[in-house]
Motif scaffolding. Sequence first.
Motif, PDB file in Angstrom:
ATOM      1  N   MET A  22     -10.834  -3.862   3.837  1.00  0.00           N
ATOM      2  CA  MET A  22     -10.582  -3.945   1.899  1.00  0.00           C
ATOM      3  C   MET A  22     -10.132  -2.157   2.138  1.00  0.00           C
ATOM      4  N   LEU A  23     -10.959  -1.260   2.530  1.00  0.00           N
ATOM      5  CA  LEU A  23     -10.908   0.086   2.514  1.00  0.00           C
ATOM      6  C   LEU A  23      -9.038   0.875   2.964  1.00  0.00           C
ATOM      7  N   ALA A  24      -8.227  -0.457   3.587  1.00  0.00           N
ATOM      8  CA  ALA A  24      -7.329   0.807   3.972  1.00  0.00           C
ATOM      9  C   ALA A  24      -6.743   0.227   2.792  1.00  0.00           C
ATOM     10  N   TRP A  25      -6.546  -0.570   2.185  1.00  0.00           N
ATOM     11  CA  TRP A  25      -6.169  -0.610   0.388  1.00  0.00           C
ATOM     12  C   TRP A  25      -6.724   0.936  -0.018  1.00  0.00           C
ATOM     13  N   ASP A  26      -6.768   1.970  -0.197  1.00  0.00           N
ATOM     14  CA  ASP A  26      -6.869   2.578  -0.405  1.00  0.00           C
ATOM     15  C   ASP A  26      -6.071   4.097   0.366  1.00  0.00           C
ATOM     16  N   PRO A  27      -5.395   4.756  -0.802  1.00  0.00           N
ATOM     17  CA  PRO A  27      -3.788   5.125  -0.580  1.00  0.00           C
ATOM     18  C   PRO A  27      -4.057   5.767   0.640  1.00  0.00           C
ATOM     19  N   ALA A  28      -4.485   7.494  -0.040  1.00  0.00           N
ATOM     20  CA  ALA A  28      -4.792   8.588   1.005  1.00  0.00           C
ATOM     21  C   ALA A  28      -5.554   8.104   2.173  1.00  0.00           C
ATOM     22  N   LEU A  29      -6.878   7.002   2.246  1.00  0.00           N
ATOM     23  CA  LEU A  29      -7.651   6.979   3.630  1.00  0.00           C
ATOM     24  C   LEU A  29      -6.570   6.394   4.037  1.00  0.00           C
TER      25      LEU A  29
ATOM     26  N   VAL B 221      -3.319   5.709   4.699  1.00  0.00           N
ATOM     27  CA  VAL B 221      -2.926   6.285   5.553  1.00  0.00           C
ATOM     28  C   VAL B 221      -3.428   7.121   6.317  1.00  0.00           C
ATOM     29  N   MET B 222      -4.466   7.950   6.116  1.00  0.00           N
ATOM     30  CA  MET B 222      -5.301   8.472   7.103  1.00  0.00           C
ATOM     31  C   MET B 222      -5.563   8.533   8.508  1.00  0.00           C
ATOM     32  N   LEU B 223      -6.608   6.941   8.077  1.00  0.00           N
ATOM     33  CA  LEU B 223      -7.469   6.291   9.213  1.00  0.00           C
ATOM     34  C   LEU B 223      -5.957   5.887  10.001  1.00  0.00           C
ATOM     35  N   ALA B 224      -5.083   5.751   9.814  1.00  0.00           N
ATOM     36  CA  ALA B 224      -3.645   4.407  10.378  1.00  0.00           C
ATOM     37  C   ALA B 224      -3.573   5.779  10.903  1.00  0.00           C
TER      38      ALA B 224
ATOM     39  N   ARG C 164       0.338  -1.221   0.020  1.00  0.00           N
ATOM     40  CA  ARG C 164       0.135   0.307  -0.345  1.00  0.00           C
ATOM     41  C   ARG C 164       1.134   0.867   0.026  1.00  0.00           C
ATOM     42  N   ARG C 165       1.927   1.399   0.581  1.00  0.00           N
ATOM     43  CA  ARG C 165       3.124   2.271   1.182  1.00  0.00           C
ATOM     44  C   ARG C 165       3.523   2.998  -0.207  1.00  0.00           C
ATOM     45  N   PHE C 166       4.493   1.323  -0.774  1.00  0.00           N
ATOM     46  CA  PHE C 166       5.317   1.732  -1.598  1.00  0.00           C
ATOM     47  C   PHE C 166       5.126   1.221  -3.506  1.00  0.00           C
ATOM     48  N   VAL C 167       3.392   1.073  -3.532  1.00  0.00           N
ATOM     49  CA  VAL C 167       4.096   0.537  -4.183  1.00  0.00           C
ATOM     50  C   VAL C 167       2.151   1.369  -5.080  1.00  0.00           C
ATOM     51  N   LEU C 168       1.476   1.223  -4.179  1.00  0.00           N
ATOM     52  CA  LEU C 168      -0.109   1.655  -4.501  1.00  0.00           C
ATOM     53  C   LEU C 168      -0.480   3.052  -4.642  1.00  0.00           C
ATOM     54  N   ALA C 169       0.756   4.033  -3.269  1.00  0.00           N
ATOM     55  CA  ALA C 169       0.545   5.410  -3.099  1.00  0.00           C
ATOM     56  C   ALA C 169       1.598   6.034  -4.483  1.00  0.00           C
TER      57      ALA C 169
ATOM     58  N   LEU D 290      -1.548  12.792  -0.009  1.00  0.00           N
ATOM     59  CA  LEU D 290      -0.416  11.949   0.153  1.00  0.00           C
ATOM     60  C   LEU D 290       0.569  12.716   0.395  1.00  0.00           C
ATOM     61  N   VAL D 291       0.813  14.580  -0.110  1.00  0.00           N
ATOM     62  CA  VAL D 291       1.439  15.113  -0.243  1.00  0.00           C
ATOM     63  C   VAL D 291       1.424  15.822   1.243  1.00  0.00           C
ATOM     64  N   ALA D 292       0.515  16.176   1.409  1.00  0.00           N
ATOM     65  CA  ALA D 292       0.489  16.760   2.965  1.00  0.00           C
ATOM     66  C   ALA D 292       0.589  15.921   3.720  1.00  0.00           C
ATOM     67  N   LEU D 293       0.287  14.680   3.892  1.00  0.00           N
ATOM     68  CA  LEU D 293       0.708  13.499   4.754  1.00  0.00           C
ATOM     69  C   LEU D 293       2.208  13.262   5.314  1.00  0.00           C
ATOM     70  N   PHE D 294       2.506  13.226   4.036  1.00  0.00           N
ATOM     71  CA  PHE D 294       4.215  13.048   3.924  1.00  0.00           C
ATOM     72  C   PHE D 294       4.829  14.518   4.827  1.00  0.00           C
ATOM     73  N   ALA D 295       3.655  15.555   4.569  1.00  0.00           N
ATOM     74  CA  ALA D 295       5.207  16.200   5.042  1.00  0.00           C
ATOM     75  C   ALA D 295       4.582  16.635   6.369  1.00  0.00           C
TER      76      ALA D 295
END
Length: 339
Positions: free
Chosen positions: A165-172, A174-177, A11-16, A68-73
């Motif tokens: 399965m919703l954890a596979w959404d890249p931004a969602l 990360v946010m909910l984790a 999820r983090r290094f391929v899908l995003a 994703l950019v904002a979450l990385f920042a």
Amino acid sequence: MIHPAIAWVIRRFVLAPLLILLTVTLWTSLPLWLLATGIASAFVPGWLRPVRLLWVGLLHLTLETLALVALFALWIGSGFGWRLRRPWFERMHYAIMRTYLVVFFREARRVLRLKIETVGTAPDAFPGHPLLVFCRHAGVGDSFSIMYALMHWYHREPRIVLKEMLAWDPALGVMLARVPSRFVSHRPGRDLEAEVGDLARHLDANDAFVIFPEGGNFTKGRRTRSIARLRKLGREDMAVRAEAMSHVLAPRPGGALAALEASPEADVLLVAHTGLDHIDSLGDIWRELPMDKRLQMGWWRVPRDEIPTGREEQITWLFDWWQRIDDWVDEHKPEELPR
């Protein structure tokens, strides 16, 4: 079943990165896509259906990429994750989530001609009181609609229980984790009730714990299996009650009861909706565009002192409310929806 650690890496290094690459590619080639979808619009029913779908899809990908950019920042700014659980960073994650939902829903409503409205008396924000929110589960995007309403209308910070399965959404994912939430699955050895109880514990004044007691979107097949499951468990009384409900699944009380036990000070907000019940897949979305539909929502607040304390009494109380929600859906369901 993929091991959780491997799934996290994918999820983090391929899908995003793929999502970001896809977004950039679509924007740089947008004139070609507009030309192609414009030509295709002449050969399919519905006013500019391919163009509308392209724009909504591109908007979603763009918002995901920006998130994703904002979450990385934020990850960098927190000391590479060291202070991510601090209150300020948690508020920033909720702000990103709220911005995404507000922008997406406003544009989606305009492009798809979709209205979201409350039927009857809308509840106020109940400031200063934690809430347990029990929602009907049916149709595409209902969990996002509930999140939008709670965060935008009522300024709540939701703690939500979602399917894994919703954890596979890249931004969602990360946010909910990074905020209080749970992605649940039925892996052997997991105590889901205990996890739900932990999540519902220590709610503060603007928190809203959100759970979908049915456990999945309503379908006729799931309804049949739900009734059979109750009979297998020896709950003939509840199976008979479930057979009397046409638009909802019999609630699975475990998670809801665990939340009630873990947060004894919280009132309960029950949420029903109808209008997109028959849309269960991307194919259904395609056939319905432009939707020109109304998503109607009903809200009921139940003060805590009106909720019984015994387990069996609480199960009966929950079934009583699901019968009321079923009646509400039957009363407000649009005429064009299949029965």
